[in-house]
Scaffold this active site. Structure first.
Site, PDB file in Angstrom:
ATOM      1  N   ALA B  10       0.804  -1.234   0.000  1.00 18.16           N
ATOM      2  CA  ALA B  10       0.000   0.000   0.000  1.00 18.16           C
ATOM      3  C   ALA B  10       0.833   1.279   0.000  1.00 18.16           C
ATOM      4  CB  ALA B  10      -0.965  -0.010   1.185  1.00 18.16           C
ATOM      5  N   ALA B  11       1.698   1.438   0.989  1.00 20.31           N
ATOM      6  CA  ALA B  11       2.455   2.694   1.104  1.00 20.31           C
ATOM      7  C   ALA B  11       3.427   2.846  -0.057  1.00 20.31           C
ATOM      8  CB  ALA B  11       3.205   2.724   2.438  1.00 20.31           C
ATOM      9  N   GLU B  32      10.554  -5.265  -4.505  1.00 28.96           N
ATOM     10  CA  GLU B  32       9.539  -6.047  -3.776  1.00 28.96           C
ATOM     11  C   GLU B  32      10.034  -7.496  -3.680  1.00 28.96           C
ATOM     12  OE1 GLU B  32       6.671  -5.847  -2.028  1.00 28.96           O
ATOM     13  OE2 GLU B  32       6.771  -8.052  -1.984  1.00 28.96           O
ATOM     14  N   SER B  38       0.350  -4.031  -4.741  1.00 28.00           N
ATOM     15  CA  SER B  38      -0.919  -3.312  -4.885  1.00 28.00           C
ATOM     16  C   SER B  38      -2.141  -4.223  -4.878  1.00 28.00           C
ATOM     17  CB  SER B  38      -0.884  -2.506  -6.189  1.00 28.00           C
ATOM     18  OG  SER B  38      -2.015  -1.689  -6.293  1.00 28.00           O
ATOM     19  N   CYS B  42      -6.762  -6.223   3.235  1.00 29.59           N
ATOM     20  CA  CYS B  42      -7.876  -6.261   4.186  1.00 29.59           C
ATOM     21  C   CYS B  42      -9.056  -7.062   3.662  1.00 29.59           C
ATOM     22  CB  CYS B  42      -8.331  -4.843   4.515  1.00 29.59           C
ATOM     23  SG  CYS B  42      -7.029  -3.807   5.184  1.00 29.59           S
ATOM     24  N   ASP B 279       3.070   0.414   7.469  1.00 33.18           N
ATOM     25  CA  ASP B 279       3.054  -0.296   8.747  1.00 33.18           C
ATOM     26  C   ASP B 279       4.418  -0.405   9.422  1.00 33.18           C
ATOM     27  OD1 ASP B 279       0.412  -0.637   8.189  1.00 33.18           O
ATOM     28  OD2 ASP B 279       0.468  -2.807   7.981  1.00 33.18           O
ATOM     29  N   ASN B 301      -1.670   4.384   2.938  1.00 34.98           N
ATOM     30  CA  ASN B 301      -1.920   5.045   1.663  1.00 34.98           C
ATOM     31  C   ASN B 301      -1.623   6.544   1.746  1.00 34.98           C
ATOM     32  OD1 ASN B 301      -3.540   3.300  -0.541  1.00 34.98           O
ATOM     33  ND2 ASN B 301      -3.951   2.514   1.489  1.00 34.98           N
ATOM     34  N   TYR B 422     -30.778  13.420  11.827  1.00 32.88           N
ATOM     35  CA  TYR B 422     -31.848  12.593  12.387  1.00 32.88           C
ATOM     36  C   TYR B 422     -32.926  12.354  11.348  1.00 32.88           C
ATOM     37  CZ  TYR B 422     -36.400  11.727  14.519  1.00 32.88           C
ATOM     38  OH  TYR B 422     -37.633  11.228  14.792  1.00 32.88           O
ATOM     39  N   TRP B 430     -31.996  11.900  19.256  1.00 30.76           N
ATOM     40  CA  TRP B 430     -30.641  12.084  19.789  1.00 30.76           C
ATOM     41  C   TRP B 430     -29.836  10.886  19.327  1.00 30.76           C
ATOM     42  CZ3 TRP B 430     -29.167  16.452  22.432  1.00 30.76           C
ATOM     43  CH2 TRP B 430     -30.182  17.269  22.935  1.00 30.76           C
TER      44      TRP B 430
END
Lengths: 444, 444
Positions: B10-11, B32, B38, B42, B279, B301, B422, B430
């Site tokens: 990701a980064a 890599e 890429s 998750c 990470d 990211n 609401y 509320w």
């Protein structure tokens, strides 16, 4: 001390209940012209769609409960006809026509808003939906008169919620309004999404259609419009509301924007012993810093509470409203907070708007659907001014991130930095709210 | 100028892609060690639950696309073995064992995190889930070996997501961990709600159970625990992750909290030509103002993008993280942002916590369900410090209101004033977030 409340709806009963909790010895009198107090007005369309649930289920607390358990002098069927600030009295008329005077030390005007039906011949044939009694009347009409088709005048929140409710009952709905398009405050592309949802559910829409008069037709009505005639077993009037501020005006209190009663952050009117709260009063908009009239249930409840707090001094100052609202129409939700582009222009900002379409969840997830986000920012200061969202998934609570940012007077650049939640079943890695802010920032 | 990136997740790929867009003439090399770049890590548990969708569908962009369309020298199967800041070189080893040196002007370390499996005899039998290759291996095992039961070591996010995925495939799941209870960072009553959801789905939980060793058993494993023995066709290790910071440490860069690489708001390490993102690096927590290590995809990211921005000067300063996270386990969502009570104590606040249970929608609405909100505030300053939410309806996006408030350093009293949306289908008048704040404020 005697605390008198005019109006037994959200703001009035919130104030009375909280005042009772805070000040056990306070004498509290509530004057309510109707018979219902403390009910969920916003739930009426959903109740109408459900023939098996009586309208009275929407009553949160009955008048009897307030009287017996909370020791509040709750007088239903009592209409306040005049306020005399000099004598600190309210003139009250009962249903029987008797007039009497009620003395106060502190007074709360919580008279709410009334539907503004267009001034047309036959307008009395239109059924509004504001009070619980209106809801009962519509529901009874549907149940007793085999309603097969309905015409709704207006295309706002209530109109659209009623449109869904009636459709669920198998009633064919036609909506008509003189204004040129559906939800004019929404960017056109997003309003188009709502329009498609309505058409997909067989709703007939006549925007840009003037209405001339309403005539009786069989047990229903005939709506004579420019260029067309619409027959309806049921004719609903949902063309907006206006603040009930005449009592206040006649008492010499200052009215402001949209003729709502002007209040300060402590909910005090121009008379220090008279408060106003709920749909009859105004509020400061947190983006513009200017008074605004946006009748919303949360504000009414919050203002009612604050009045109770402030009976014994200036304890609770309300910061204002962002005008956050959401409504559902069929599978779609539409939400907004803060200013639209045109509102921002009118308020003197130098606004820029950008719209994005994203997915509501990670693209592999079941339930991932298109979500449209429009954001408005100020070119001069970089400040976030407002957001609108339309979509079928994850709309209602996403707007709250923008609402909080507006209260915090956050810039678009700072909003981009916020650490919003991500998990594939709920959002893409970059939540649509962040994507919208990133794209808007490029234009600022 | 040459920009070298170690790590194609990701980064790393966010940085490389954005650098390509920003600087057309920049030479960009990505090293890599694996073969995948890429992809949506998750989403792996959800893909594992779906036998019909190949794991490779989670690839957002292939290596070939980066090479051919983006002109990035993307070298898969190339492992960085050393960084030489003095020579501005990275030593790289290929899968064939060849060593070579790659020169950089600016370097990004985006080596991510690795699963930390417990140091037990037989731990190599545990399958982690971090890389796409891990996901493929688990999925293949399930498909080829008729897995009927599984043991998961650990009870965190990944463990719970895997628990749901395996259960959906008809696999009987047992979860085990030495720590005394499920989700210790959640207030006990809310963790209990999660536990009940797991039990309702026939998950067997052994918290407080030490693990001694793992042995082969038929085609699967036997997990020997204190006082019990668990046989499993599949043994998953999901006992946490640690930052991959050894390369950085060996190169003399400063490590900080949890041995993550210390970075400044511009993502610079202690060497001005070396960045770290994702990470493997730390971040400033917006509540404490202190460095923290919270590995989350959005931050990875965002940090990757910021590194690209900052290659040509200090253009993009990240403000930090609130540690906002959400995960789904069966019908339940669990979300958090900011500090828990014990984290707030450790950080030197004088924290107060309050939990409420509310309905997620107006009580007459279909889908209205219990929602539990815990909020933490600081007694001394009144500041909101954190929130946690558990429930089946409207959890994931509600946390974002708190996240934005934490970024804005809002007080609980100010949060109470926010104008949240609401409408009966989505919320009580509320919102539970407001109710939680109101109740917390009473204790502050």
């Amino acid at each position: 001390m005697t605390f008198v409340v005019i109006g037994g709806d959200a703001a009035g009963m919130s104030a009375a209940s909280r005042a009772r909790r805070l000040y056990p010895d306070l004498e509290i009198t509530v004057l309510e012209q109707g018979h219902d107090v403390s009910y969920s007005a916003c739930s009426m369309p959903y109740n109408i769609a459900d023939p098996d649930t009586p309208m009275d289920d929407l009553v949160v607390r009955t008048a009897r409960e307030f009287i017996e358990n909370h020791h509040i002098h709750l007088l239903t069927g009592h209409r306040a006809t005049a306020i005399h600030p000099d004598k600190k009295q309210v003139t009250v008329r009962t249903l029987q026509g008797e007039s009497t005077a009620v003395a106060y030390d502190k007074l709360l005007i919580a008279t709410g808003a009334v539907p503004t039906l267009p001034d047309l011949p036959g307008k009395e044939r239109l059924m509004p939906l504001k009070q619980l009694a209106d809801g009962r009347r519509i529901k009874e009409t549907i149940q007793k008169q085999k309603v097969r088709n309905a015409v709704i005048l207006g295309m706002g929140y209530i109109a659209l919620e009623m449109c869904e409710a009636l459709t669920e009952l198998g009633i064919q709905v036609t909506m008509v309004k003189p204004g040129p398009r559906l939800l004019p405050w929404l960017p056109e592309k997003m309003a188009q999404v709502v329009q498609e949802e309505l058409i997909r559910h067989n709703i007939t829409l006549h925007a840009g259609t003037g209405i001339q008069r309403i005539e009786p037709k069989d047990t229903g009505s005939r709506i004579i419009c420019d260029g067309r005639t619409l027959d309806a077993d049921l004719a609903i009037g949902a063309t907006g509301v206006a603040p009930c501020s005449e009592l206040a005006k006649d008492a010499g209190l200052t009215l402001g924007v949209s003729d709502a009663i002007r209040v300060d952050p402590y909910l005090r009117t121009s008379n220090p012993d008279i408060f106003a709260a709920g749909d009859c009063g105004d509020a400061i908009h947190v983006v513009t810093g200017q008074p605004v009239w946006i009748p919303l249930a949360l504000r009414a409840n919050r203002a009612g509470w604050a009045v109770a707090d402030n009976l014994s001094g200036n304890r609770n100052a309300l910061q204002g409203v962002a005008g956050t609202a959401v409504f559902k129409v069929f599978d779609l939700a539409v939400a907004r907070s803060g200013l639209t582009l045109s509102e921002a222009k009118k308020a003197g900002f130098d606004p820029v708007e950008n719209q994005i379409t994203s997915l509501s969840r990670a693209r592999w997830q079941p339930g991932a659907a298109k979500i449209h986000v429009s954001m408005v920012g100020d070119r001069q200061t970089g400040r976030l001014l407002g957001a609108q969202i339309t979509g079928t998934d994850g709309v209602a609570h996403r707007i709250n991130a923008a609402a909080v940012a507006l209260h915090a007077r956050m810039s678009v650049a700072d909003f981009i930095q916020t650490d919003l939640a991500y998990a594939p079943p709920f959002s893409p890695t970059w939540d649509p709210m962040l994507t919208a802010a990133i794209q808007l920032e490029k234009k600022l």
